[in-house]
Design an enzyme around this catalytic site. Structure first.
Site, PDB file in Angstrom:
ATOM      1  CG  HIS A   1      -1.403   3.232  -0.849  1.00 48.70           C
ATOM      2  ND1 HIS A   1      -1.835   2.173  -0.077  1.00 48.70           N
ATOM      3  CD2 HIS A   1      -2.520   3.861  -1.277  1.00 48.70           C
ATOM      4  CE1 HIS A   1      -3.158   2.182  -0.049  1.00 48.70           C
ATOM      5  NE2 HIS A   1      -3.596   3.187  -0.775  1.00 48.70           N
TER       6      HIS A   1
ATOM      7  CG  HIS B   1      10.344  -1.863   5.123  1.00 50.23           C
ATOM      8  ND1 HIS B   1      10.988  -2.632   4.206  1.00 50.23           N
ATOM      9  CD2 HIS B   1       9.324  -2.629   5.612  1.00 50.23           C
ATOM     10  CE1 HIS B   1      10.384  -3.821   4.117  1.00 50.23           C
ATOM     11  NE2 HIS B   1       9.386  -3.848   4.959  1.00 50.23           N
TER      12      HIS B   1
ATOM     13  CG  ASN C   1       9.735  -7.696   1.858  1.00 50.26           C
ATOM     14  OD1 ASN C   1       9.884  -6.474   1.808  1.00 50.26           O
ATOM     15  ND2 ASN C   1       9.175  -8.296   2.879  1.00 50.26           N
TER      16      ASN C   1
END
Ligand code: HDE
Length: 647
Positions: free
Chosen positions: A305, A41, A114
């Site tokens: 995170h 990414h 995603n």
């Protein structure tokens, strides 16, 4: 400093002096301007916005930002490709990251998703293998940002849990038209926990209000050359122009007691919960309304995170999710250079927090006092843990028992049923695109053995599909395979999404002597209906029409290609400039071949007639200029005309 252009030298022609601290500071800072790019990414783009709830979720979760419909929660969203380096092109075939940081009054909640609802693998321990396989091959670092190579497909054939994800990656989902037109998915099954401590399972969705739309493969390729920043430009300019992208947050809820009622294991991240079986409830809306001020400080330094959760949101034992909980924290330590990355402005919560963490690289907080340990009496035992009633996070007390074992549950074994469900759900055009994508990717694979293995593998998804692919790549057809799955999930097809003309980009090809009032009327109407017309002419700058009407051409055919637009409007031809007319013809024909709406008025109509374009689907000719804009806008709303006859 009084001087910033000349270093300190011993004489005007002499050597540079060590003493020149200004030179050294400037150069040292510059030499250290880069940080490691994300290991995956790496290429991304982000924007700020806000989230507001439609209805209270208190029945399911105690998360504060999901209680009160009047609360506005600031968000920061970073979109990304997965495979390519920071400088790679936006439009490559790939999954897209869709990572959202909610700055809630209970601290940050990161939903790191995603644009594809499933993943390649079932256990995080295989992630390094997957990424090694799809990244450029290690001997020569080729190819960039592409899975069309041997090692990736070798991985696929030998890790068959990837089948479902591969179907998505070969589909139009992997070449989105815009970040504004992508769905987002949390992928894993998470938990909501309410005030009473009762939990349920939840899957997260983002649904774009502009619908889910894609490019065609040839466009994606050409855009990678003419505008490698196509998605960046699109998002940036939409926000600058006040066309704020909006996405609804959806949840699929499953009661805890129903954990085993679905045909697959809910801990398996290679599976969806079909929306027709468990509907998506839309619970709020996110609006992206502000571009970043500084790409590096915000987008590049953003650290997402999965462990950034708030009370009321919890995890499940999905082995992919469990591994991610380790990886995201770990990766920031190297990328952002130490344990204090949460103090970087973009990562800071907007609420105060207190703990006994101290020191480390780049520490910014100046903690005061002597006490930096728990329990203490010298500071009244502060900072102290907060009880759940006071807002403290408490892990859900799931009952767990079992032997320590390195194995996978048998309930994760079916790798093909949902891959077939996906295939069955596609429209004919979408199926053709999938076949072509496979044939392109496998067409670049050199190893005949890998090609053969992949053909055999995907015969389990659809024999019909795999036979055509085998033929296209010069391999023998599969001898066995086929699937018993007959169901389809209409929600998976992009044909069933929202269609709207709003924010679509229209190329207006026009040169001097056009019919001023009529053409101006058309362009104004397009803009008033939320479309984005841009003028292409012989030269940049002023284009003169009748009645003193002037247009401002932003482009010539040197700076613009049809692939950068969603529709084309041809007004007239030049009386003298043959090259312009030839380029205009190519431009229109290319848009036509990409199934896009095209339209003409005035002399443009003659051109359409000469090229046999009239009467084809999605071709609008405006003999009556009054009705023309609305007809054209209606045609643009449908985006593509797959039933067009291309010669
Ligand atoms: Fe990631 N992933 N991932 N991933 N991922 C990273 O974290 C990882 C997975 C996703 O805009 C890394 O900060 C493992 C699934 C996004 O900054 C790293 C596994 C999904 C982003 C990492 C996965 C994602 C990342 C690299 C297998 C969709 C970009 C840099 C268990 C639900 C976030 C970083 C941004 C980034 C690890 C699988 C989404 C290395 C181990 C599944 C959107 O920590």
């Amino acid at each position: 400093m009084s001087e910033d252009e000349f270093s300190l030298k011993a004489g005007v022609r002499g050597p540079t002096l060590m003493e020149d601290f200004h030179f050294r500071e400037k150069m040292t800072h510059f030499d250290h301007e880069r940080i490691p790019e994300r290991v995956v990414h790496a290429r991304g783009f982000a924007a700020h916005g806000e989230f507001q709830l439609y209805e209270s979720m208190s029945q399911y979760t105690r998360a504060k930002f999901l209680q009160d419909t009047s609360v506005i929660t600031p968000v920061f969203v970073r979109f990304s490709t997965v495979n390519g380096s920071r400088g790679s092109a936006d439009t490559v075939r790939d999954a897209r990251g869709f990572a959202t940081k909610f700055y809630t009054e209970e601290g940050n909640y990161d939903l790191v998703g995603n644009n594809i609802p499933v993943f390649f693998i079932q256990d995080a321990i295989k992630f390094p293998d997957l990424v090694h396989a799809f990244k450029p091959e290690p001997d020569n670092d080729i190819p960039q940002a592409s899975t069309a190579h041997d090692t990736f497909w070798d991985f696929v054939a030998n890790n068959q849990e990837s089948a479902h994800m591969i179907m998505w990656v070969m589909s139009d989902r992997a070449i989105p038209r815009s970040f504004r037109m992508m769905e987002g998915f949390g992928v894993h099954t998470f938990r909501f926990v309410n005030e009473q401590g009762k939990a349920c399972f939840v899957k997260f969705h983002w649904k774009p209000l502009l619908g889910t739309h894609s490019l065609v493969w040839e466009e994606a390729h050409e855009l990678a050359g003419i505008d490698p920043d196509f998605h960046r430009n699109d998002l940036w300019h939409a926000i600058e122009n006040g066309h704020y992208p909006e996405y609804e947050l959806g949840v699929q809820i499953l009661a805890e007691e129903d954990e085993f009622k679905l045909p697959h294991d809910i801990l398996d991240a290679t599976k969806i919960w079909p929306e027709e079986i468990i509907p998506v409830q839309t619970i709020g809306k996110m609006t992206l309304n502000r571009n970043v001020d500084n790409f590096f400080a915000e987008t590049e330094q953003a650290a997402f995170h999965l462990g950034n959760v708030v009370p009321g949101i919890d995890f499940t034992n999905d082995p992919l999710l469990q591994g991610r909980l380790f990886s995201y924290l770990d990766t920031q330590l190297i990328r952002l250079g130490g344990p204090n990355f949460h103090e970087i402005p973009i990562n800071r919560p907007i609420v105060p927090f207190h703990n006994n963490q101290r020191d480390g690289y780049h520490r910014q907080t100046i903690n005061v006092g002597k006490v930096n340990y728990h329990r203490n009496s010298l500071a009244g035992n502060t900072p102290a843990p907060a009880s759940p009633a006071e807002g403290g996070y408490q892990h859900y007390q799931e009952k767990v028992e079992g032997r320590k074992i390195q194995a996978r549950s048998k309930s994760f074994a079916d790798h093909f049923s949902q891959a077939t469900l996906f295939w069955n759900s596609m429209s004919p055009a979408e199926k053709e695109h999938i076949i072509n994508a496979f044939s392109f990717e496998l067409g670049k694979v050199k190893s005949l053995s890998v090609k053969k293995q992949v053909i055999e593998m995907f015969a389990n998804v659809s024999l019909e599909m795999t036979k055509i692919i085998a033929k296209k790549i010069g391999m023998p057809p599969p001898t066995s395979g086929g699937s018993n799955v007959k169901e389809a999930s209409p929600a998976l097809s992009q044909q069933n999404t929202i269609f709207t003309p709003v924010t679509r980009k229209v190329a207006v090809i026009v040169t001097n002597d056009f019919n001023g009032p009529e053409v101006k009327y058309v362009i104004d109407r397009l803009a008033a209906c939320g479309l984005m017309p841009e003028i292409i002419s012989e030269n940049q700058g002023e284009v003169l029409g009748t009645n003193g009407v002037k247009l401002n051409a932003r482009h010539t055919f040197l700076t613009a290609r049809s692939v950068q637009f969603d529709a084309v409007y041809l007004v007239n031809a030049s009386k003298t400039n043959k090259a312009f007319n030839k380029n205009a013809a190519n431009f229109v024909n290319q848009a036509f071949s990409h199934y896009k709406p095209i339209a003409a008025t005035h002399q443009g109509i003659q051109f359409f007639a000469l090229n046999n374009l009239n009467g084809q689907p999605g071709v609008v000719t405006g003999y009556d200029v009054r009705n023309f804009p609305d007809e054209f806008i209606n045609a643009i709303a449908l985006h593509r005309y797959w039933d067009r006859k291309l010669v």
